[in-house]
Structures are given as structure tokens and as C-alpha cells.
Design a protein around this motif. Sequence first.
Motif, PDB file in Angstrom:
ATOM      1  N   HIS A 114      47.542  41.796  37.404  1.00  0.00           N
ATOM      2  CA  HIS A 114      46.869  40.697  38.091  1.00  0.00           C
ATOM      3  C   HIS A 114      47.273  40.581  39.557  1.00  0.00           C
ATOM      4  N   ALA A 115      47.904  41.632  40.082  1.00  0.00           N
ATOM      5  CA  ALA A 115      48.153  41.830  41.509  1.00  0.00           C
ATOM      6  C   ALA A 115      49.358  41.083  42.064  1.00  0.00           C
ATOM      7  N   ASP A 116      49.782  39.980  41.422  1.00  0.00           N
ATOM      8  CA  ASP A 116      50.933  39.227  41.910  1.00  0.00           C
ATOM      9  C   ASP A 116      51.449  38.342  40.785  1.00  0.00           C
ATOM     10  N   GLY A 117      52.543  37.628  41.028  1.00  0.00           N
ATOM     11  CA  GLY A 117      53.130  36.797  39.988  1.00  0.00           C
ATOM     12  C   GLY A 117      52.277  35.623  39.588  1.00  0.00           C
ATOM     13  N   ALA A 118      51.417  35.152  40.492  1.00  0.00           N
ATOM     14  CA  ALA A 118      50.586  33.978  40.221  1.00  0.00           C
ATOM     15  C   ALA A 118      49.328  34.305  39.444  1.00  0.00           C
ATOM     16  N   GLY A 119      49.036  35.590  39.254  1.00  0.00           N
ATOM     17  CA  GLY A 119      47.848  35.994  38.510  1.00  0.00           C
ATOM     18  C   GLY A 119      46.559  35.830  39.281  1.00  0.00           C
ATOM     19  N   SER A 120      46.598  35.933  40.616  1.00  0.00           N
ATOM     20  CA  SER A 120      45.420  35.620  41.428  1.00  0.00           C
ATOM     21  C   SER A 120      44.305  36.654  41.335  1.00  0.00           C
ATOM     22  N   GLY A 121      44.643  37.912  41.021  1.00  0.00           N
ATOM     23  CA  GLY A 121      43.618  38.958  41.009  1.00  0.00           C
ATOM     24  C   GLY A 121      43.120  39.302  42.403  1.00  0.00           C
ATOM     25  N   THR A 122      43.952  39.066  43.419  1.00  0.00           N
ATOM     26  CA  THR A 122      43.554  39.362  44.798  1.00  0.00           C
ATOM     27  C   THR A 122      44.452  40.442  45.391  1.00  0.00           C
ATOM     28  N   HIS A 123      43.850  41.266  46.255  1.00  0.00           N
ATOM     29  CA  HIS A 123      44.596  42.311  46.948  1.00  0.00           C
ATOM     30  C   HIS A 123      44.420  42.116  48.453  1.00  0.00           C
ATOM     31  N   PRO A 124      45.488  42.269  49.239  1.00  0.00           N
ATOM     32  CA  PRO A 124      45.383  42.086  50.686  1.00  0.00           C
ATOM     33  C   PRO A 124      44.844  43.310  51.406  1.00  0.00           C
ATOM     34  N   TYR A 125      44.452  44.331  50.652  1.00  0.00           N
ATOM     35  CA  TYR A 125      44.055  45.604  51.242  1.00  0.00           C
ATOM     36  C   TYR A 125      42.546  45.679  51.450  1.00  0.00           C
ATOM     37  N   PRO A 126      42.112  46.496  52.432  1.00  0.00           N
ATOM     38  CA  PRO A 126      40.683  46.798  52.510  1.00  0.00           C
ATOM     39  C   PRO A 126      40.279  47.598  51.276  1.00  0.00           C
ATOM     40  N   ALA A 127      39.012  47.605  50.968  1.00  0.00           N
ATOM     41  CA  ALA A 127      38.508  48.301  49.789  1.00  0.00           C
ATOM     42  C   ALA A 127      37.143  48.878  50.149  1.00  0.00           C
ATOM     43  N   PRO A 128      36.526  49.681  49.279  1.00  0.00           N
ATOM     44  CA  PRO A 128      35.257  50.317  49.654  1.00  0.00           C
ATOM     45  C   PRO A 128      34.217  49.318  50.146  1.00  0.00           C
ATOM     46  N   LEU A 129      33.582  49.674  51.263  1.00  0.00           N
ATOM     47  CA  LEU A 129      32.508  48.869  51.825  1.00  0.00           C
ATOM     48  C   LEU A 129      31.135  49.441  51.501  1.00  0.00           C
ATOM     49  N   GLY A 130      31.115  50.535  50.743  1.00  0.00           N
ATOM     50  CA  GLY A 130      29.839  51.145  50.381  1.00  0.00           C
ATOM     51  C   GLY A 130      29.346  52.166  51.380  1.00  0.00           C
ATOM     52  N   ARG A 131      30.231  52.722  52.181  1.00  0.00           N
ATOM     53  CA  ARG A 131      29.862  53.719  53.180  1.00  0.00           C
ATOM     54  C   ARG A 131      30.000  55.118  52.585  1.00  0.00           C
ATOM     55  N   GLU A 132      28.920  55.594  51.991  1.00  0.00           N
ATOM     56  CA  GLU A 132      28.915  56.895  51.307  1.00  0.00           C
ATOM     57  C   GLU A 132      30.119  57.025  50.376  1.00  0.00           C
ATOM     58  N   PRO A 133      30.287  56.080  49.448  1.00  0.00           N
ATOM     59  CA  PRO A 133      31.472  56.116  48.585  1.00  0.00           C
ATOM     60  C   PRO A 133      31.506  57.354  47.693  1.00  0.00           C
ATOM     61  N   ARG A 134      32.691  57.894  47.545  1.00  0.00           N
ATOM     62  CA  ARG A 134      32.925  59.126  46.780  1.00  0.00           C
ATOM     63  C   ARG A 134      33.716  58.794  45.523  1.00  0.00           C
ATOM     64  N   VAL A 135      33.383  59.459  44.420  1.00  0.00           N
ATOM     65  CA  VAL A 135      34.030  59.191  43.137  1.00  0.00           C
ATOM     66  C   VAL A 135      34.819  60.416  42.696  1.00  0.00           C
TER      67      VAL A 135
END
Length: 529
Positions: A78-99
Motif C-alpha cells: 500500500h506504498a506507505d505505513g498509512a495505507g494511502s496507495g499513493t506514490h510520489p513518483y512520475p508514472a506513464p503518461l501514455g506516450r507510446e507506452p511499452r510493455v
Amino acid sequence: MSTRPPRRRGRAAVVAGVLSALLLAGSAPVAQADEIPLALGHRLVEHYEGAPATARPLPGAGPAQHPYLAPNGRSGMHADGAGSGTHPYPAPLGREPRVTSEQIAPVGGECATATFDAGGRLITVCGTFTGFLLKLLDPRSLDTLAEYKLPQRSSTVEAVTRLDFEKIFKDTSGGAYFYLDDRDRVVLADSRQHVLRIAHGRKADGGWEFTVEDDWDLTPLVPHDCVSWTNLFPDGECDPVTSVMPDWDGRIWWVTRLGRVGTVDPATGTLRAVRLDGEEIQNSFSVAEDGVSIVTDHALYAFRAGDDGTPQAVWREEYDRGTGTKPGSVNQGSGTTPDLFGSREQYVAITDNADDRMNVLVYRRGADVPTAERLVCKVPVFRSGASTTDNSLISWGDSLVVENNYGYENPSSLGFGRSVTGGATRIDVRGDGSGCDVVWESDVRSPSTVPKLSTANGLLYFYEKRPNSLGIDAWYLTAVDFRTGDRVFSRFTGTGLAYDNNWAPVTLGPDGTAYVGVFNGIIAVRDST
């Protein structure tokens, strides 16, 4: 058009390598696996929908950093002790995403919780039919750098010997809920009712290895007559350990399926425990400076440790547990790990299991809050007769996001193009604490994932499967705008049962990659540009 790289090895070599690897224990070198194969129909579905997003960071700050956990965003499911489910990082923006993907075992191999060490390497626990595997992965190639074999769970032995595979899919024990501590060590409870603290580091030859630093045996306090290959018909009680987390003083707390709540003092090894008679714990729990929040299938609890480490209930609130287990729930009770949140007041949120419509429940956390004032709001979500969740809420500021898992049972539930009822809803607590309001509702169909929020770009990430009239089982990573609930983009990840995530979370990595544990291993989605 898929952007998958070419396969690295021949099929025969892969199978031989994986079968050999599964027989190895400890930190022995592991043969590399192939990509997860695609089922039929992958050429007949859209591979990309929507449009690239522009990052819009969210204002505010996340939960306080726990002193005994790895930095927020990379410490656990859950990303932290409080269970927030939040990450401080950038993540895919949909710019030609690769799998890309990594097949962990020929059958099974799901990598559920994923964390990241200080160097950005991926640490995960993957379930196979021969036991759980603690793995250190390269975050880009997903190659295995080190592996440590954990003991087999009773549910797997029962599934094989009694042909009841439902036991595996509804078993949350054995190390799936682990955390990474402030020194990048894995802390987990294995299927022997032992709590392990495991470090990783370089060997003399430059490779990597896991090393068990501490092993605390809980069996003096936890019944452990469990099914195994040498004990197929036990006549005693077996109580699997569900989850572990540290409190603000460094004690390691643990909970069991049959309602035991305990602590380990890492300095002395002293064990303490209490029993919540007649109550079951199938979820993880959350911790903050004011204590430990645990939800059973009957009630929500706030705990603190006594002077000798014994767990003491500070307050208890029962909720509507309904009259049965819904399709999409592990047991008859709340399916959420408690969320500790609030920009001005200290709140804790869960969902109930009310028969007609599930409710999101928000409570005030303070120990001195009068009983009549503890409940802030009770908000029904999703449609009548089709609402449940077995995943944690997302919390940011005074906002909560909940998804609907109604209709999902296991990876066989959604074959032949079927999907779930679906839906996600954002609910905000009013600034004056007088209640809660629905902000938006989305039709995203996320059968069983723990969704995540990137606070760096303002997008929610779900793992989606939609109905398909041709019977194609296609899975997508779908981004939804946190502010509006609008779909932003969807990227195809794979087809077939092997790509079902079966309760595993989306995890956002420090390098901007979104990872999802799936039935046959793990996938990664990252922007190409």
C-alpha cells in the motif's frame, strides 16, 4: 502494434530452466525466464486508446514518513505505513507506452507486493506451486538478480491434494504482505509462522544474494498444526499469519487469520499476543504515530502496545458485515486495509460489507473521541446488489477513491470475454468534518487490482478488463484523472488467464514505470518517449 522486444530464449530451454530454478533454495543463481505468452486474440483488440497526458502534480503532502519503513512509495503493497496507495513518483503518461513481462514459472508465479531498494532494484515475493520466492529483479529487464525460497503454504498443498484451488486464491498468508524497512531489509511472516528479516547485498563474485538476519518463531503463541506434504491430515488447529508491520517504536506487529494480534520486540525477541475471539483477519493493517489500525470481519480497531508490548485495543467500532461473502470478496467482512488520512483531522477509512450497497465509512481516530461523534460519514457506493471491494482505498488529503470488485472470484471467473460490474468513485470529506460528498464516478472495470495514484502527475492507475463479444480476454493498464474521473489512456498488456492480476497491486516505480503482478509473473509498462 505491440512494442514487445523479441523473446530471449527458446521455449524448451525456458521450461527446463524454470523447472530447475524452482527446485533451488536459498540464494542460488536463477536461470532467466521468458516473457509471459499471449493468448489468442491479441491482434484483434485495440492496443492503445486515449491520448497522452500532461503531468499535473497534486497539491499537498502525503502521510508522515514512518521511521522504521523504507521511504514512502516503496515500502510495501500500500506504498506507505498509512495505507494511502499513493506514490510520489512520475508514472506513464501514455506516450507510446511499452510493455515488457517476465514469466516466473511455467504455471502460476504471480508477483504480488513489489518494493524498491535504495538503488531502484525491484524486490518482490512471487507465488509458485512449489513455494513462495523472494526475488530481487532488475527494474528494466526484469531479470532475476537473486532469489530466496520460502516454505510452501498449506493452501497450495490442500489445493493439489484435494483439487480445491479456491484455497490458494483466497489465502493472504505466507509472505504476500511484506514490508521493506528503513535499512532496505524485507520483513515477512512465512507459512511456518516465523517472522523473518532478510537483507540483500553483493557477493564476492559481484552477484547478489539474500541473507536471513533474524528469525522469530511465533509458534509458542500461534497454533501451527498445518497441512503439509508430510502432514496431510492434521488434527490440530492451523492459524496462518496474514501480515506484519512495524509501529512507531520499532516493534513488529503481526496478525493471523483467526484473529490473533501480536508483537515482536526486535531487540529482545519477546513475543506478546491477544486473541479477538470469533473474528477473522484477512487484510493487512496500517500504522501511524498514534497507533495501529486493524480491521477484522466484524469491526475496526485502534491498537497501541502496553509497556510490555502486549497489544491493547484503544477503541472498537463494529460495522455492517452483511449476511454472506459476496463474489469479489475473500471473506464476509470489510475487504480493505484501513486508510489513515486527513489534511486537518486524523481520519481512518474502510468499507463495510452491507448486503445491498457497500458503504465507505470514515471515522475520527482520536482515543478521546465520543462514540456518538466517531463516525464522520457512511456513503453507499456502486449499484444496488452489485458492490464490493477487497482492495484498499486510495487516500490523498481529504479524498478517497474506491473501486468495485463485484463478480471477481479467481482467474477462471472472467474467461471468454467476461468482465465485472466495475466502477470507481471518489469521495471527499468536507472541510468542516460534517460529512462526505461524492465527487465523481467512473465506469472503469478493474476486477481485482489494488489501484495506485501518482501524486507527481495526478493520475490514478487501474488494471482493467472489459467485456469482449469475441470472447477475447484482454487486459489493460488504464489511467484515470484523479481530479475529474475521466479516462486518459489505456495500454494493452496481454491476453488470457496468465495476465489476470488476481488481487495483485499496481506499483509505481522510482523510474516512472508501472508494474503489475499477474498470474504468470510480472509486467512493466513505461513510456517510450
